[in-house]
Structure formats: structure tokens, C-alpha cells
Motif scaffolding. Sequence first.
Motif, PDB file in Angstrom:
ATOM      1  N   UNK A  36     -26.308 -78.338 -10.952  1.00 35.82           N
ATOM      2  CA  UNK A  36     -25.207 -79.207 -11.377  1.00 35.82           C
ATOM      3  C   UNK A  36     -25.654 -80.020 -12.595  1.00 35.82           C
ATOM      4  N   UNK A  37     -24.806 -80.052 -13.612  1.00 38.93           N
ATOM      5  CA  UNK A  37     -25.142 -80.733 -14.855  1.00 38.93           C
ATOM      6  C   UNK A  37     -25.559 -79.786 -15.959  1.00 38.93           C
ATOM      7  N   UNK A  38     -25.801 -78.505 -15.629  1.00 38.57           N
ATOM      8  CA  UNK A  38     -26.177 -77.511 -16.628  1.00 38.57           C
ATOM      9  C   UNK A  38     -24.943 -76.958 -17.334  1.00 38.57           C
ATOM     10  N   UNK A  39     -25.156 -76.458 -18.557  1.00 41.35           N
ATOM     11  CA  UNK A  39     -24.090 -75.843 -19.340  1.00 41.35           C
ATOM     12  C   UNK A  39     -24.397 -74.369 -19.562  1.00 41.35           C
ATOM     13  N   UNK A  40     -23.352 -73.579 -19.698  1.00 40.75           N
ATOM     14  CA  UNK A  40     -23.507 -72.136 -19.890  1.00 40.75           C
ATOM     15  C   UNK A  40     -22.543 -71.648 -20.958  1.00 40.75           C
ATOM     16  N   UNK A  41     -22.791 -70.440 -21.462  1.00 42.87           N
ATOM     17  CA  UNK A  41     -21.859 -69.769 -22.364  1.00 42.87           C
ATOM     18  C   UNK A  41     -21.688 -68.335 -21.876  1.00 42.87           C
ATOM     19  N   UNK A  75     -27.444 -69.892 -19.521  1.00 39.97           N
ATOM     20  CA  UNK A  75     -27.567 -71.336 -19.701  1.00 39.97           C
ATOM     21  C   UNK A  75     -27.938 -71.692 -21.130  1.00 39.97           C
ATOM     22  N   UNK A  76     -27.426 -72.829 -21.598  1.00 35.10           N
ATOM     23  CA  UNK A  76     -27.775 -73.377 -22.901  1.00 35.10           C
ATOM     24  C   UNK A  76     -27.745 -74.896 -22.814  1.00 35.10           C
ATOM     25  N   UNK A  77     -28.356 -75.564 -23.759  1.00 36.57           N
ATOM     26  CA  UNK A  77     -28.436 -77.031 -23.732  1.00 36.57           C
ATOM     27  C   UNK A  77     -27.050 -77.650 -23.897  1.00 36.57           C
ATOM     28  N   UNK A  78     -26.770 -78.659 -23.074  1.00 34.61           N
ATOM     29  CA  UNK A  78     -25.464 -79.317 -23.139  1.00 34.61           C
ATOM     30  C   UNK A  78     -25.284 -80.132 -24.412  1.00 34.61           C
ATOM     31  N   UNK A  79     -26.379 -80.532 -25.059  1.00 41.43           N
ATOM     32  CA  UNK A  79     -26.261 -81.346 -26.269  1.00 41.43           C
ATOM     33  C   UNK A  79     -25.933 -80.531 -27.512  1.00 41.43           C
ATOM     34  N   UNK A  80     -25.795 -79.205 -27.358  1.00 35.95           N
ATOM     35  CA  UNK A  80     -25.425 -78.360 -28.473  1.00 35.95           C
ATOM     36  C   UNK A  80     -26.556 -77.998 -29.404  1.00 35.95           C
ATOM     37  N   UNK A  81     -27.790 -78.376 -29.055  1.00 36.98           N
ATOM     38  CA  UNK A  81     -28.928 -78.110 -29.927  1.00 36.98           C
ATOM     39  C   UNK A  81     -29.600 -76.766 -29.650  1.00 36.98           C
ATOM     40  N   UNK A 139     -19.491 -76.457 -18.260  1.00 33.30           N
ATOM     41  CA  UNK A 139     -20.485 -77.309 -17.607  1.00 33.30           C
ATOM     42  C   UNK A 139     -20.266 -77.271 -16.092  1.00 33.30           C
ATOM     43  N   UNK A 140     -21.366 -77.047 -15.360  1.00 33.78           N
ATOM     44  CA  UNK A 140     -21.297 -77.013 -13.898  1.00 33.78           C
ATOM     45  C   UNK A 140     -21.198 -78.451 -13.392  1.00 33.78           C
ATOM     46  N   UNK A 155     -17.385 -74.897 -12.631  1.00 37.26           N
ATOM     47  CA  UNK A 155     -17.608 -75.258 -14.027  1.00 37.26           C
ATOM     48  C   UNK A 155     -16.288 -75.530 -14.738  1.00 37.26           C
ATOM     49  N   UNK A 156     -16.364 -76.524 -15.647  1.00 37.04           N
ATOM     50  CA  UNK A 156     -15.204 -76.904 -16.456  1.00 37.04           C
ATOM     51  C   UNK A 156     -15.514 -76.634 -17.922  1.00 37.04           C
ATOM     52  N   UNK A 157     -14.495 -76.421 -18.736  1.00 37.34           N
ATOM     53  CA  UNK A 157     -14.730 -76.245 -20.173  1.00 37.34           C
ATOM     54  C   UNK A 157     -15.354 -77.500 -20.772  1.00 37.34           C
ATOM     55  N   UNK A 158     -16.215 -77.310 -21.758  1.00 37.98           N
ATOM     56  CA  UNK A 158     -16.876 -78.439 -22.424  1.00 37.98           C
ATOM     57  C   UNK A 158     -15.980 -78.919 -23.568  1.00 37.98           C
TER      58      UNK A 158
END
Length: 216
Positions: free
Chosen positions: A155-160, A169-175, A183-184, A213-216
Amino acid sequence: MHVRSSWRAVCAPVALAAVLLTGCQSASGGGAEEDDRLGERRPASVSPAPPRPSGYGAVFLAVDECSSFGRTSFTEVPCTSERAAARVVARHDGTVREGPRCPATTDFVLHISEQRPSLDEDGDGAVPQGYACMRNLQPPHPGDPGGGGGPRTIVGDCVYGLGDGKVRETACDGKGKRKPEYKVTKAVGARSACPASTALYVRLGGTSPVGCALPV
């Protein structure tokens, strides 16, 4: 289906041998020596064994021990060493697929190949196949929520999306190399327990295997 990536390394035999040899200890003395002046025998003194350096033990990369980073291999080093880079937070025999899961915020996993040297610290002549769940001593921590890595999605991770129903998985900060798309926000036992606003279901595993997961 969710695809995960993890760092994998096989501990080279030369590195393992270096670890095992540090555990050898010796003691001098034994029996008794004679006092010529008194005609009596007195116990011989025994030199204490030198202390084992911090960070080494009977088990290769046991819990709370540390490893260095290398281009092709990882070696066990004292946690006080300037070479120490990551600490073992969990250690299991066998394979990751068959064994217990690593803690949620594990940064990466070291896969330890089976070794059968002529001598090891506990005397059984073998180091079994296993894996060590590692946590970096210093940031960054890719295993943290939103960190963009680690062996588990939490929970709290982001994916594409990768297409064909797969995500990574990828960084939620976009870096990261790829921008986050979802985002989960919640882990549940079944899809029916996710909020109505859920846009994507992510496979997490464990006791709450579904990520909402919801859209970022």
C-alpha cells in the motif's frame, strides 16, 4: 497478473570463503607445567580466544549482519565497516518462491547459492541455498511505500501498465524511468472489498492479496 523485479546476486565462492575463515579461533596451553623450585605441579594458563569481529557469525548473512555492494557479488562485512551498505532484516533457507515472504519494506533480496567448502564455521561443511532480505543502511529505500522498487508491492506504491493486464512498480514522485499511472491505496482479501472508485486491481500476495489502485 503483477510482475515484480528484484535485485539478484549470487555470492561468489571467494567471498564466502573469506567470511568462513574469519571464524577460526585458536587457544594455546593445555595440560600442566612443573614448578622446579617447589616440586609441585600447577595448572597451565590458557590464553583467551580473540573476540570475533562484529558482523560475522556462524550463519552467512544472518539477521542483523551487513553486506557490502559489489559489481558482481556481495560479501559479508562488519556493520561498523565503511564498506557496509545494507543490513539483513530476514534470512531464510530455500528459494524465495517456496519460502516465507520478506518484510514489506525490504529494499532488495540476495539469493545465496549452495556452497560445500571443505571447512566452515559450524563444521558441517555446507552453506545451504537461501536468501537474505536486505535493507539499505542509507537512503534511498526503494522498498518504502512509493519508493519504486523492492521485492514486494505494498500500500502506497505506484505502478504503470505494461499491457496485457500486467503492471510494474515505479516511484510515486515521478522521478523513475516511467511516470506513475496508479497508486495502491488499500490491501484487501477480495476484489469485492475494494472501494467503488477502484480503477485497477493489483496482485499483492500474502493475507490481503488484492491491491485497490486509483489513478494518479
